[in-house]
Design a protein around this motif. Sequence first.
Motif, PDB file in Angstrom:
ATOM      1  N   GLY A 199       0.815  -1.213   0.000  1.00 27.41           N
ATOM      2  CA  GLY A 199       0.000   0.000   0.000  1.00 27.41           C
ATOM      3  C   GLY A 199       0.847   1.260   0.000  1.00 27.41           C
ATOM      4  N   MET A 200       1.880   1.271   0.844  1.00 30.65           N
ATOM      5  CA  MET A 200       2.771   2.437   0.925  1.00 30.65           C
ATOM      6  C   MET A 200       3.503   2.664  -0.406  1.00 30.65           C
ATOM      7  SD  MET A 200       2.584   3.848   3.966  1.00 30.65           S
ATOM      8  CE  MET A 200       4.110   4.663   4.381  1.00 30.65           C
ATOM      9  N   MET A 201       3.970   1.567  -1.016  1.00 29.58           N
ATOM     10  CA  MET A 201       4.675   1.675  -2.293  1.00 29.58           C
ATOM     11  C   MET A 201       3.745   2.187  -3.387  1.00 29.58           C
ATOM     12  SD  MET A 201       7.071  -1.751  -2.337  1.00 29.58           S
ATOM     13  CE  MET A 201       7.651  -1.435  -4.002  1.00 29.58           C
ATOM     14  N   CYS A 202       2.514   1.672  -3.380  1.00 30.98           N
ATOM     15  CA  CYS A 202       1.512   2.091  -4.367  1.00 30.98           C
ATOM     16  C   CYS A 202       1.214   3.582  -4.240  1.00 30.98           C
ATOM     17  CB  CYS A 202       0.239   1.272  -4.190  1.00 30.98           C
ATOM     18  SG  CYS A 202      -1.177   1.921  -5.073  1.00 30.98           S
ATOM     19  N   ILE A 203       0.974   4.042  -3.011  1.00 37.90           N
ATOM     20  CA  ILE A 203       0.657   5.457  -2.773  1.00 37.90           C
ATOM     21  C   ILE A 203       1.824   6.349  -3.202  1.00 37.90           C
ATOM     22  CG2 ILE A 203       0.157   7.179  -0.986  1.00 37.90           C
ATOM     23  CD1 ILE A 203      -1.318   4.865   0.541  1.00 37.90           C
ATOM     24  N   ALA A 204       3.035   5.954  -2.826  1.00 34.13           N
ATOM     25  CA  ALA A 204       4.215   6.756  -3.172  1.00 34.13           C
ATOM     26  C   ALA A 204       4.417   6.816  -4.687  1.00 34.13           C
ATOM     27  CB  ALA A 204       5.452   6.163  -2.495  1.00 34.13           C
ATOM     28  N   PHE A 205       4.249   5.674  -5.353  1.00 38.84           N
ATOM     29  CA  PHE A 205       4.436   5.592  -6.806  1.00 38.84           C
ATOM     30  C   PHE A 205       3.419   6.472  -7.538  1.00 38.84           C
ATOM     31  CE2 PHE A 205       2.905   3.313 -10.665  1.00 38.84           C
ATOM     32  CZ  PHE A 205       4.019   3.502 -11.478  1.00 38.84           C
ATOM     33  N   LEU A 206       2.143   6.332  -7.179  1.00 43.03           N
ATOM     34  CA  LEU A 206       1.090   7.089  -7.868  1.00 43.03           C
ATOM     35  C   LEU A 206       1.179   8.581  -7.553  1.00 43.03           C
ATOM     36  CD1 LEU A 206      -1.968   4.674  -7.511  1.00 43.03           C
ATOM     37  CD2 LEU A 206      -0.537   5.058  -9.519  1.00 43.03           C
ATOM     38  N   LEU A 207       1.535   8.923  -6.319  1.00 44.77           N
ATOM     39  CA  LEU A 207       1.679  10.335  -5.959  1.00 44.77           C
ATOM     40  C   LEU A 207       2.802  10.975  -6.779  1.00 44.77           C
ATOM     41  CD1 LEU A 207       0.987  12.784  -4.186  1.00 44.77           C
ATOM     42  CD2 LEU A 207       2.593  11.901  -2.483  1.00 44.77           C
ATOM     43  N   ALA A 208       3.911  10.251  -6.911  1.00 46.17           N
ATOM     44  CA  ALA A 208       5.048  10.778  -7.678  1.00 46.17           C
ATOM     45  C   ALA A 208       4.651  11.040  -9.129  1.00 46.17           C
ATOM     46  CB  ALA A 208       6.212   9.794  -7.613  1.00 46.17           C
ATOM     47  N   PHE A 209       3.943  10.086  -9.736  1.00 44.74           N
ATOM     48  CA  PHE A 209       3.523  10.249 -11.130  1.00 44.74           C
ATOM     49  C   PHE A 209       2.545  11.399 -11.293  1.00 44.74           C
ATOM     50  CE2 PHE A 209       5.661   6.531 -12.621  1.00 44.74           C
ATOM     51  CZ  PHE A 209       5.629   6.611 -14.010  1.00 44.74           C
ATOM     52  N   ASN A 210       1.566  11.479 -10.394  1.00 47.82           N
ATOM     53  CA  ASN A 210       0.547  12.524 -10.502  1.00 47.82           C
ATOM     54  C   ASN A 210       1.107  13.907 -10.213  1.00 47.82           C
ATOM     55  OD1 ASN A 210      -2.532  11.656 -10.914  1.00 47.82           O
ATOM     56  ND2 ASN A 210      -1.450   9.979  -9.923  1.00 47.82           N
ATOM     57  N   MET A 211       2.154  13.984  -9.397  1.00 46.06           N
ATOM     58  CA  MET A 211       2.741  15.281  -9.052  1.00 46.06           C
ATOM     59  C   MET A 211       3.563  15.860 -10.199  1.00 46.06           C
ATOM     60  SD  MET A 211       2.073  16.441  -5.941  1.00 46.06           S
ATOM     61  CE  MET A 211       3.454  17.244  -5.156  1.00 46.06           C
ATOM     62  N   LEU A 212       4.111  14.990 -11.052  1.00 45.46           N
ATOM     63  CA  LEU A 212       5.006  15.464 -12.101  1.00 45.46           C
ATOM     64  C   LEU A 212       4.280  16.270 -13.168  1.00 45.46           C
ATOM     65  CD1 LEU A 212       7.363  12.373 -12.416  1.00 45.46           C
ATOM     66  CD2 LEU A 212       7.937  14.623 -11.508  1.00 45.46           C
ATOM     67  N   SER A 213       3.224  15.692 -13.757  1.00 45.35           N
ATOM     68  CA  SER A 213       2.457  16.444 -14.756  1.00 45.35           C
ATOM     69  C   SER A 213       1.193  15.697 -15.118  1.00 45.35           C
ATOM     70  CB  SER A 213       3.284  16.685 -16.028  1.00 45.35           C
ATOM     71  OG  SER A 213       3.355  15.509 -16.806  1.00 45.35           O
ATOM     72  N   VAL A 214       0.245  16.440 -15.682  1.00 45.05           N
ATOM     73  CA  VAL A 214      -1.008  15.850 -16.144  1.00 45.05           C
ATOM     74  C   VAL A 214      -0.728  14.841 -17.252  1.00 45.05           C
ATOM     75  CG1 VAL A 214      -3.203  16.333 -17.319  1.00 45.05           C
ATOM     76  CG2 VAL A 214      -2.383  17.851 -15.508  1.00 45.05           C
ATOM     77  N   LYS A 215       0.237  15.164 -18.112  1.00 42.61           N
ATOM     78  CA  LYS A 215       0.546  14.295 -19.248  1.00 42.61           C
ATOM     79  C   LYS A 215       1.017  12.923 -18.763  1.00 42.61           C
ATOM     80  CE  LYS A 215       2.843  14.391 -23.737  1.00 42.61           C
ATOM     81  NZ  LYS A 215       3.755  15.109 -24.625  1.00 42.61           N
ATOM     82  N   LEU A 216       1.804  12.895 -17.672  1.00 41.90           N
ATOM     83  CA  LEU A 216       2.271  11.622 -17.136  1.00 41.90           C
ATOM     84  C   LEU A 216       1.112  10.804 -16.583  1.00 41.90           C
ATOM     85  CD1 LEU A 216       5.695  12.156 -15.335  1.00 41.90           C
ATOM     86  CD2 LEU A 216       5.167  10.582 -17.191  1.00 41.90           C
ATOM     87  N   PHE A 217       0.152  11.491 -15.945  1.00 41.18           N
ATOM     88  CA  PHE A 217      -1.045  10.785 -15.479  1.00 41.18           C
ATOM     89  C   PHE A 217      -1.739  10.123 -16.665  1.00 41.18           C
ATOM     90  CE2 PHE A 217      -5.664  11.100 -15.739  1.00 41.18           C
ATOM     91  CZ  PHE A 217      -6.027  10.139 -14.819  1.00 41.18           C
ATOM     92  N   GLY A 218      -1.915  10.894 -17.744  1.00 37.37           N
ATOM     93  CA  GLY A 218      -2.584  10.370 -18.936  1.00 37.37           C
ATOM     94  C   GLY A 218      -1.842   9.190 -19.522  1.00 37.37           C
ATOM     95  N   GLU A 219      -0.511   9.271 -19.514  1.00 34.86           N
ATOM     96  CA  GLU A 219       0.307   8.191 -20.079  1.00 34.86           C
ATOM     97  C   GLU A 219       0.186   6.928 -19.235  1.00 34.86           C
ATOM     98  OE1 GLU A 219       1.918   7.307 -23.386  1.00 34.86           O
ATOM     99  OE2 GLU A 219       1.761   9.441 -22.955  1.00 34.86           O
ATOM    100  N   LEU A 220       0.244   7.099 -17.909  1.00 35.58           N
ATOM    101  CA  LEU A 220       0.132   5.961 -17.001  1.00 35.58           C
ATOM    102  C   LEU A 220      -1.229   5.299 -17.147  1.00 35.58           C
ATOM    103  CD1 LEU A 220       1.844   4.586 -14.757  1.00 35.58           C
ATOM    104  CD2 LEU A 220       0.622   6.009 -13.108  1.00 35.58           C
ATOM    105  N   GLU A 221      -2.289   6.105 -17.189  1.00 37.91           N
ATOM    106  CA  GLU A 221      -3.645   5.570 -17.312  1.00 37.91           C
ATOM    107  C   GLU A 221      -3.849   4.904 -18.671  1.00 37.91           C
ATOM    108  OE1 GLU A 221      -7.167   4.423 -15.777  1.00 37.91           O
ATOM    109  OE2 GLU A 221      -5.487   5.357 -14.762  1.00 37.91           O
ATOM    110  N   PHE A 222      -3.188   5.452 -19.694  1.00 42.69           N
ATOM    111  CA  PHE A 222      -3.265   4.879 -21.043  1.00 42.69           C
ATOM    112  C   PHE A 222      -2.793   3.416 -21.020  1.00 42.69           C
ATOM    113  CE2 PHE A 222      -1.191   3.827 -25.063  1.00 42.69           C
ATOM    114  CZ  PHE A 222      -2.171   4.152 -25.991  1.00 42.69           C
TER     115      PHE A 222
END
Length: 456
Positions: A129-152
């Motif tokens: 759970g901790m790893m998941c939260i840290a990983f997703l927070l890092a991706f979402n904090m970087l940029s909207v485009k990275l969120f879109g890429e990850l979700e893609f």
Amino acid sequence: MSEHHSEGLQRTLKNRHLQLIAIGGAIGTGLFMGSGKTISLAGPSVLFTYMIIGFFLFFVMRAMGELLLHNLEYKSFVDFSADLLGPTVGYFVGWTYWFCWVVIGVADIVAITGYAQFWWPDIPLWLPGMMCIAFLLAFNMLSVKLFGELEFWFALIKIVAIVALIGCGIYLIATGFEGPTGDKAQISNLWNDGILPHGLSGFFAAFQIAVFAFVGIELVGTASAETADPHKTLPKAINKIPVRVIVFYVLALSVIMTVTPWSSVAADKSPFVNMFTLIGIGAAAAMINFVVLTSALSSANSGMFSTGRMLFGLSENKLAPKAFGKLSSNGVPRNGLIYSCALLLIGVALLYADGDVMHVFTIVTTISSIGFFFVWTVILLSYLKYRKVRPEAHLASNYKMPFGVPMCYATMAFFAFVLVLFWQEPDTRIGLLATPVWFIALALCYPYYKKGLKQQ
């Protein structure tokens, strides 16, 4: 505060991002894990359950699409509900939507830990759970485009898995495959025991779980605020919802129930796992475990994206603390993201709590589903108000909701009917009784924002 604040949220999501976000919202853990229970309750009639829910939610999406496109200043349904129905409604719907996604995120963190234990049985409960939260927070904090890429890519894995399932199923039916129990893969398995093997009561019972499979379908509206060309991408994403429901729900579950009789589908297991196991692939369980893990990650990722932007929108409308209205240098609502992620740690804490985790899981997901009913209803009420006070905007719209006003009332009547069904089962009844606590808490906090509401 960064200079991006004046520009608002980034519009860097492309058409392929929005299309896949929409698909990701329509295919959740409710399909991968919950469909076993819906099949065991309703039998083949479960296909109609998903079609009926998908039919009504399509009109909710069409109403939302027309409202968002008639004024591109709207970043989400919170904005148009606050504008059309008043900031008080915006306050309740915005915070409720945020709450729903936090609850789903908590459930996802619990699920992800369970999936991780499949490979590493002795892994500490807090670590996945901790790893998941840290990983997703890092991706979402970087940029909207990275969120879109990850979700893609998350959505692509889900799509490939379902298409593979359908392809394998068609092959098994065509070759007359016979399983280890002697059951033959044949289309007649769909009606051998009747379409309604458990009668109408079984058919209606399936609605309670099937609804949860659709939560998040409106995420395409939240994401549309950040596309370069919403007039083009939003209608495309919404118009494909019926096709997605047919392919990803109806066709996939039809294949499952033709390869094996519906009565052999286990209520507490993913029917997708059973299906791939039948084909004789040794690594089938590990493959499906990977798919359901990415599905839970996708849901948590969508939730983080949504909650951060909901808190940003609420702050902009003076319905949440000012700190949530600050953007990072990348145009990301960092404070809202950090706050929402911190609350996901509740999921880690729940893993150490005594009691039946699955029982708690059912109750919290029921609360979330009821919260989504409230959100979807507010979207419809906003549309009715828009039709009344802005008839000229409706006439000028290039994306009109079909059967607008009557379908709003028909859809709200359907939601009321499903809430009655929620009362029938003990687990969902607890969720139904618990939900008012959230609205009472919101009402108690309301005076703190009342002054800000009056100034708008």
